[in-house]
Structures are given as structure tokens and as C-alpha cells.
Motif scaffolding. Structure first.
Motif, PDB file in Angstrom:
ATOM      1  N   THR A  70       0.830  -1.193   0.000  1.00  0.00           N
ATOM      2  CA  THR A  70       0.000   0.000   0.000  1.00  0.00           C
ATOM      3  C   THR A  70       0.870   1.250   0.000  1.00  0.00           C
ATOM      4  OG1 THR A  70      -1.627   1.275   1.283  1.00  0.00           O
ATOM      5  CG2 THR A  70      -0.160  -0.158   2.520  1.00  0.00           C
ATOM      6  N   GLY A  71       0.327   2.313  -0.557  1.00  0.00           N
ATOM      7  CA  GLY A  71       1.010   3.594  -0.539  1.00  0.00           C
ATOM      8  C   GLY A  71       0.668   4.413   0.687  1.00  0.00           C
ATOM      9  N   GLN A  72      -0.225   3.894   1.526  1.00  0.00           N
ATOM     10  CA  GLN A  72      -0.630   4.573   2.757  1.00  0.00           C
ATOM     11  C   GLN A  72      -0.463   3.636   3.950  1.00  0.00           C
ATOM     12  OE1 GLN A  72      -4.660   5.790   1.562  1.00  0.00           O
ATOM     13  NE2 GLN A  72      -3.881   7.880   1.320  1.00  0.00           N
ATOM     14  N   ALA A  73       0.723   3.098   4.092  1.00  0.00           N
ATOM     15  CA  ALA A  73       0.982   2.083   5.116  1.00  0.00           C
ATOM     16  C   ALA A  73       0.789   2.618   6.534  1.00  0.00           C
ATOM     17  CB  ALA A  73       2.393   1.532   4.955  1.00  0.00           C
ATOM     18  N   LEU A 101       3.611   1.777  14.875  1.00  0.00           N
ATOM     19  CA  LEU A 101       3.331   3.004  14.135  1.00  0.00           C
ATOM     20  C   LEU A 101       4.597   3.706  13.678  1.00  0.00           C
ATOM     21  CD1 LEU A 101       0.361   4.584  16.136  1.00  0.00           C
ATOM     22  CD2 LEU A 101       0.303   3.087  14.125  1.00  0.00           C
ATOM     23  N   ALA A 102       5.747   3.340  14.229  1.00  0.00           N
ATOM     24  CA  ALA A 102       7.007   3.944  13.797  1.00  0.00           C
ATOM     25  C   ALA A 102       7.197   3.699  12.307  1.00  0.00           C
ATOM     26  CB  ALA A 102       8.167   3.355  14.587  1.00  0.00           C
ATOM     27  N   PRO A 103       7.529   4.736  11.537  1.00  0.00           N
ATOM     28  CA  PRO A 103       7.675   4.573  10.078  1.00  0.00           C
ATOM     29  C   PRO A 103       8.727   3.530   9.726  1.00  0.00           C
ATOM     30  CG  PRO A 103       7.643   6.891  10.695  1.00  0.00           C
ATOM     31  CD  PRO A 103       7.770   6.118  11.969  1.00  0.00           C
ATOM     32  N   ARG A 104       8.356   2.591   8.894  1.00  0.00           N
ATOM     33  CA  ARG A 104       9.301   1.578   8.404  1.00  0.00           C
ATOM     34  C   ARG A 104       8.750   0.983   7.118  1.00  0.00           C
ATOM     35  NH1 ARG A 104       8.354  -0.399  13.583  1.00  0.00           N
ATOM     36  NH2 ARG A 104      10.584  -0.516  13.910  1.00  0.00           N
ATOM     37  N   ALA A 105       9.614   0.368   6.355  1.00  0.00           N
ATOM     38  CA  ALA A 105       9.204  -0.165   5.055  1.00  0.00           C
ATOM     39  C   ALA A 105       8.242  -1.346   5.190  1.00  0.00           C
ATOM     40  CB  ALA A 105      10.439  -0.586   4.254  1.00  0.00           C
ATOM     41  N   VAL A 106       8.473  -2.178   6.190  1.00  0.00           N
ATOM     42  CA  VAL A 106       7.644  -3.381   6.358  1.00  0.00           C
ATOM     43  C   VAL A 106       7.240  -3.514   7.825  1.00  0.00           C
ATOM     44  CG1 VAL A 106       7.477  -5.875   6.006  1.00  0.00           C
ATOM     45  CG2 VAL A 106       8.952  -4.505   4.508  1.00  0.00           C
ATOM     46  N   ASP A 146       5.145  -0.731   2.827  1.00  0.00           N
ATOM     47  CA  ASP A 146       5.009   0.659   2.378  1.00  0.00           C
ATOM     48  C   ASP A 146       5.722   0.801   1.036  1.00  0.00           C
ATOM     49  OD1 ASP A 146       5.090   3.404   1.949  1.00  0.00           O
ATOM     50  OD2 ASP A 146       5.322   3.860   4.079  1.00  0.00           O
ATOM     51  N   GLU A 147       4.944   0.956  -0.023  1.00  0.00           N
ATOM     52  CA  GLU A 147       5.514   1.036  -1.377  1.00  0.00           C
ATOM     53  C   GLU A 147       6.492   2.196  -1.537  1.00  0.00           C
ATOM     54  OE1 GLU A 147       1.602  -0.709  -3.784  1.00  0.00           O
ATOM     55  OE2 GLU A 147       1.945   1.458  -3.612  1.00  0.00           O
ATOM     56  N   SER A 148       6.301   3.250  -0.780  1.00  0.00           N
ATOM     57  CA  SER A 148       7.141   4.437  -0.926  1.00  0.00           C
ATOM     58  C   SER A 148       8.519   4.275  -0.290  1.00  0.00           C
ATOM     59  CB  SER A 148       6.449   5.655  -0.297  1.00  0.00           C
ATOM     60  OG  SER A 148       6.364   5.527   1.117  1.00  0.00           O
ATOM     61  N   ALA A 150       9.675 -16.733  10.383  1.00  0.00           N
ATOM     62  CA  ALA A 150      10.445 -16.501  11.609  1.00  0.00           C
ATOM     63  C   ALA A 150       9.745 -15.557  12.584  1.00  0.00           C
ATOM     64  CB  ALA A 150      11.825 -15.942  11.264  1.00  0.00           C
ATOM     65  N   GLN A 151       8.965 -14.614  12.078  1.00  0.00           N
ATOM     66  CA  GLN A 151       8.217 -13.670  12.905  1.00  0.00           C
ATOM     67  C   GLN A 151       9.090 -12.961  13.936  1.00  0.00           C
ATOM     68  OE1 GLN A 151       4.609 -15.739  14.437  1.00  0.00           O
ATOM     69  NE2 GLN A 151       5.353 -17.406  13.150  1.00  0.00           N
ATOM     70  N   PRO A 152      10.131 -12.283  13.505  1.00  0.00           N
ATOM     71  CA  PRO A 152      10.990 -11.583  14.470  1.00  0.00           C
ATOM     72  C   PRO A 152      10.278 -10.396  15.098  1.00  0.00           C
ATOM     73  CG  PRO A 152      11.563 -10.966  12.237  1.00  0.00           C
ATOM     74  CD  PRO A 152      10.560 -12.071  12.117  1.00  0.00           C
ATOM     75  N   ALA A 153      10.846  -9.876  16.159  1.00  0.00           N
ATOM     76  CA  ALA A 153      10.313  -8.652  16.757  1.00  0.00           C
ATOM     77  C   ALA A 153      10.362  -7.547  15.710  1.00  0.00           C
ATOM     78  CB  ALA A 153      11.140  -8.257  17.977  1.00  0.00           C
ATOM     79  N   ILE A 154       9.318  -6.761  15.632  1.00  0.00           N
ATOM     80  CA  ILE A 154       9.210  -5.781  14.560  1.00  0.00           C
ATOM     81  C   ILE A 154      10.307  -4.715  14.638  1.00  0.00           C
ATOM     82  CG2 ILE A 154       7.634  -4.231  15.788  1.00  0.00           C
ATOM     83  CD1 ILE A 154       6.182  -3.878  13.055  1.00  0.00           C
TER      84      ILE A 154
END
Length: 296
Positions: A108-111, A144-149, A205-207, A227-231
């Protein structure tokens, strides 16, 4: 006699540096192994965060991934990579429409907005609401911290043989599971229960994908899925596909895909007994990482 003794001393003198070198070499090897062991333990720990001493969760049933918001060709490539990893670690997998999706990978472009709305409407994505209450600000801030995934996993505690765990066992959505009259007995080295992953949501986040290759991203998403690591785990400098974003931000490229360390981790997690304690699981996983040879 003197000549013979002289030759013996000369031979010994020549041998001494070699012996000292061997001893020094052995010492260096010990230091290197110690550093490697510490690196492996740190890597495994970063991928196996658990709450209240719970076991490390994994997929013990079939996985059914669905990629949305992406061109069909790219979506198929990501699904194919997940399928390849599933085969490597002996996890059953199907794809829609043959199954109901339990792993959603959303581009999404609005992650940021999408994530905030998901947490607000479904807080059970990040905590067991019935058991722990609504998530605290600090918990929400992690996502909520900005990140790519970003990713969310819902896990359920069952008996080690897959039967319902009773009131003591809850799933990640806060639902207590009915008790079963046939419980699996615990032993001194195993637990009565196991942690089963039952659903995963991954938001991309596509951007924020600039500089990342599609094959890198596909393997990154496969690693997250299994693996589901801590985000907010820090993989900076790690020999793992999980480090690709940190490497990019530092001006590098990062691994081209899953590394030997990644494969060792997944192999150790999925081929070990599911009813080990979390500390035992980490030990088995770390051993598998050490034994996995690097690609030539």
C-alpha cells in the motif's frame, strides 16, 4: 655425540616457532569461535522474542499466503519464494482459491494510515486483549514507527500434540481455548504445550522500497512469514536478509536473499520438537545455524 646433540637442539629450535605458531593459531581459533557463538546467539535471540517466557511460535499447520495490492507477476514471484522456503523447512502450503488465506501480504502507498486503522479496529493484532488488556502506547508506537515493512502475527497455545490447551492456553486474539480431557504429559525436558502461528498480516510501504531488489524483498517477506521476528529488532550488520533495509540506508546493498544463517535458523526452528521450552528452542536453533555451511 656433540654433533648429534647439536642437530637435536637445532631441530628443536626450528620446531619451537612452529609449535608457538600452532598454539597461537589455536588461541585465535578459540577467539573466533567465541565471537561466532556470540554472534549466533545474538542473531537467534533477535528473531525469537517471546512474552512471559512463552515458547517460540511457528507454523505447525498449513500456510495459505495471499499477496494483495501488487501486480500479479510480482505477487506470484513472492508467493513462489515463500513456497520454496516452505518446502525447505517441511511446512505444508497451498494458495487461494484452494484454501482460506491465513497470511496476508499487503502492499500500500498509505501504510502508516492503514496500520493505525488496523490497530485501532483490531487491537488483538498486537496483544492478547482478554489476557493483557488493551495495548499500551509504547506497544502501539512500535508498530506506528515509520518503516518499510510491518508485520503482525496471531499465535495460539495448544497441547504439544495439537489438542486444545484449555483455559491456560490462549490465542493471540485473546480467545481462551476449551480444555481437552486428553492432555499430553510434560517431562523434564519438554513442555506440555506448543505455540502455533495461525495468522499473519504483513504491510509493505511502497514508498519505502527504493534501492531494494524484488528477489531481496521476496526472501525478506518469506523470512518474516516463517520466523516472525520482533518488529523493531536491529539487524544492522547481520549476515541475514533481515538486514537489507539497514544496509540500504547505510549506502550498501545487503544480502541478495536468504543467507546460510537464515536457512540455518529456519531449519532449526521447524525441524526441532515443537514442545521444547523457549530456551531449549534457542539452543537447538543456534546449533543448526552453526552447522549450516555457507554457500561457496
Amino acid at each position: 655425540m656433540i654433533r648429534s646433540l647439536g642437530l637435536s637442539l637445532a631441530t628443536l629450535a626450528l620446531a619451537v616457532p612452529a609449535a608457538a605458531q600452532d598454539a597461537s593459531s589455536q588461541k585465535d581459533d578459540i577467539i573466533v569461535r567465541g565471537q561466532r557463538d556470540k554472534e549466533v546467539e545474538t542473531f537467534v535471540r533477535s528473531l525469537t522474542e517471546t512474552r512471559d517466557g512463552r515458547q517460540v511460535a511457528r507454523w505447525n499447520g498449513r500456510i495459505c499466503p495471499k499477496v494483495v495490492g501488487l501486480w500479479p507477476e510480482r505477487a506470484a514471484m513472492i508467493t513462489d519464494r515463500i513456497a520454496a522456503v516452505a518446502k525447505l523447512i517441511d511446512v505444508s502450503m497451498q494458495v487461494p482459491p484452494k484454501c482460506e488465506p491465513n497470511t496476508i501480504i499487503a502492499f500500500t502507498g498509505q501504510a502508516d494510515l492503514f496500520t493505525a486503522k488496523m490497530i485501532d479496529s483490531v487491537p488483538t493484532l498486537i496483544t492478547d486483549v482478554e489476557y493483557y488488556g488493551l495495548p499500551r502506547r509504547k506497544q502501539v508506537a512500535r508498530y506506528l514507527a515509520p518503516r518499510a515493512v510491518r508485520w503482525f502475527s496471531i499465535n495460539a497455545t495448544t497441547m504439544s500434540d495439537g489438542q486444545h490447551a484449555g483455559a491456560a492456553g490462549r490465542n493471540g486474539a485473546g480467545l481462551a481455548i476449551d480444555a481437552s480431557p486428553n492432555s499430553t504429559p510434560a517431562s523434564r525436558i519438554t513442555a506440555r504445550t506448543r505455540e502455533n502461528t495461525i495468522a499473519t498480516l504483513i504491510v509493505i510501504d511502497e514508498s519505502k522500497l527504493g534501492g531494494i531488489k524484488w528477489l531481496q524483498l521476496a526472501d525478506y517477506l518469506a523470512m518474516v512469514t516463517f520466523a516472525q521476528p520482533a518488529i523493531d529488532a536491529d539487524f544492522t550488520g547481520s549476515d541475514s536478509v533481515m538486514a537489507i533495509f539497514a544496509a540500504r540506508d547505510a549506502g550498501g546493498a545487503g544480502p541478495a536473499g536468504l543467507t546460510a544463517q537464515d536457512r540455518g535458523f529456519l531449519t532449526g526452528l521447524y525441524r526441532s520438537a515443537a514442545n521444547l521450552s523457549s530456551s531449549q528452542q534457542r539452543g537447538v536453533i543456534a546449533d543448526a545455524v552453526r552447522k549450516t555451511p555457507k554457500a561457496p
